[in-house]
Design an enzyme around this catalytic site. Structure first.
Site, PDB file in Angstrom:
ATOM      1  N   CYS A  61       0.824  -1.135   0.017  1.00  0.00           N
ATOM      2  CA  CYS A  61      -0.157  -0.086  -0.057  1.00  0.00           C
ATOM      3  C   CYS A  61       0.767   1.269   0.206  1.00  0.00           C
ATOM      4  CB  CYS A  61      -0.820  -0.040   1.085  1.00  0.00           C
ATOM      5  SG  CYS A  61      -0.197   0.089   2.771  1.00  0.00           S
TER       6      CYS A  61
ATOM      7  N   ASN B 214       2.523   1.469   4.220  1.00  0.00           N
ATOM      8  CA  ASN B 214       2.377   0.428   5.102  1.00  0.00           C
ATOM      9  C   ASN B 214       2.161   0.489   6.383  1.00  0.00           C
ATOM     10  OD1 ASN B 214       5.384  -2.111   5.689  1.00  0.00           O
ATOM     11  ND2 ASN B 214       3.350  -2.467   5.213  1.00  0.00           N
TER      12      ASN B 214
ATOM     13  N   CYS C 248      -1.363   0.931   7.449  1.00  0.00           N
ATOM     14  CA  CYS C 248      -2.831   0.281   7.514  1.00  0.00           C
ATOM     15  C   CYS C 248      -3.202  -0.794   6.697  1.00  0.00           C
ATOM     16  CB  CYS C 248      -3.933   1.770   6.845  1.00  0.00           C
ATOM     17  SG  CYS C 248      -3.695   3.342   7.988  1.00  0.00           S
ATOM     18  N   ARG C 249      -3.429  -0.784   5.470  1.00  0.00           N
ATOM     19  CA  ARG C 249      -3.873  -1.841   4.496  1.00  0.00           C
ATOM     20  C   ARG C 249      -3.080  -3.013   4.220  1.00  0.00           C
ATOM     21  NH1 ARG C 249      -4.997   1.914  -0.512  1.00  0.00           N
ATOM     22  NH2 ARG C 249      -3.354   2.607   0.179  1.00  0.00           N
ATOM     23  N   SER C 250      -1.753  -2.674   4.104  1.00  0.00           N
ATOM     24  CA  SER C 250      -0.860  -3.846   3.606  1.00  0.00           C
ATOM     25  C   SER C 250      -0.298  -4.533   4.802  1.00  0.00           C
ATOM     26  CB  SER C 250       0.291  -3.496   3.025  1.00  0.00           C
ATOM     27  OG  SER C 250       1.256  -2.157   3.570  1.00  0.00           O
TER      28      SER C 250
ATOM     29  N   ASP D  94      -8.159   3.656   1.438  1.00  0.00           N
ATOM     30  CA  ASP D  94      -7.031   4.064   2.632  1.00  0.00           C
ATOM     31  C   ASP D  94      -7.703   4.551   3.783  1.00  0.00           C
ATOM     32  OD1 ASP D  94      -4.944   4.549   4.065  1.00  0.00           O
ATOM     33  OD2 ASP D  94      -3.789   5.529   2.338  1.00  0.00           O
TER      34      ASP D  94
END
Length: 153
Positions: A13, A16, A18-20, A127
């Site tokens: 993402c 690095n 939140c999402r990933s 995001d």
């Protein structure tokens, strides 16, 4: 002929945090439950948060769902990741474009969008750093991990 089953997966993402990292923890958990020994890691395309833990609200959302992000630390993708990983999953189209700028010349590692695996007709995991919807991001990540897992089994 279908793509061979990857031995290693990198989820990417922007920062690095939140999402990933959430996807890393969720996918790692689901793969372990399924008895699949596939290496999973995550990275960001930017360097703003290198060395930082995931966002506190993301840690909290993941924790409520039974995932522990507390030991993860942000890192930035490096060209060598294209040699280390068999499959690279991008959280959104912008991340995928950024990945292509880092890809070494001549490299053919598969890099695709992650969200379509959820089967919800979306191409991006929004995001939560910007939207504030950490639970919604987690829900979409879990669905994408489930979709990916079904293809790997």
């Amino acid at each position: 002929m279908p793509d061979p089953k990857p031995e290693s997966i990198l989820i990417v993402c922007l920062g690095n945090i939140c999402r990933s990292p959430t996807a890393e923890a969720v996918l790692r958990s689901k793969l372990a439950d399924a008895g699949l020994g596939i290496e999973v890691d995550s990275a960001g395309t930017g360097d703003w948060h290198v060395g930082d833990p995931p966002h506190a609200d993301m840690i909290a959302a993941a924790s409520r769902a039974g995932y522990d992000l507390s030991q993860l630390r942000a890192r930035q993708i490096v060209p060598e990741d294209f040699e280390r990983f068999d499959l690279i999953l991008a959280a959104d189209p912008s991340n995928l474009e950024d990945l292509e700028r880092v890809r070494p010349a001549g490299n053919s590692t598969r890099a695709v969008l992650f969200a379509p695996y959820a089967g919800r007709g979306v191409d991006a995991i929004p995001d939560p750093y910007h939207t504030g919807d950490f639970d919604g991001a987690l829900d979409l990540v879990e669905a994408a991990c489930d979709g990916l897992l079904s293809q790997l089994q």
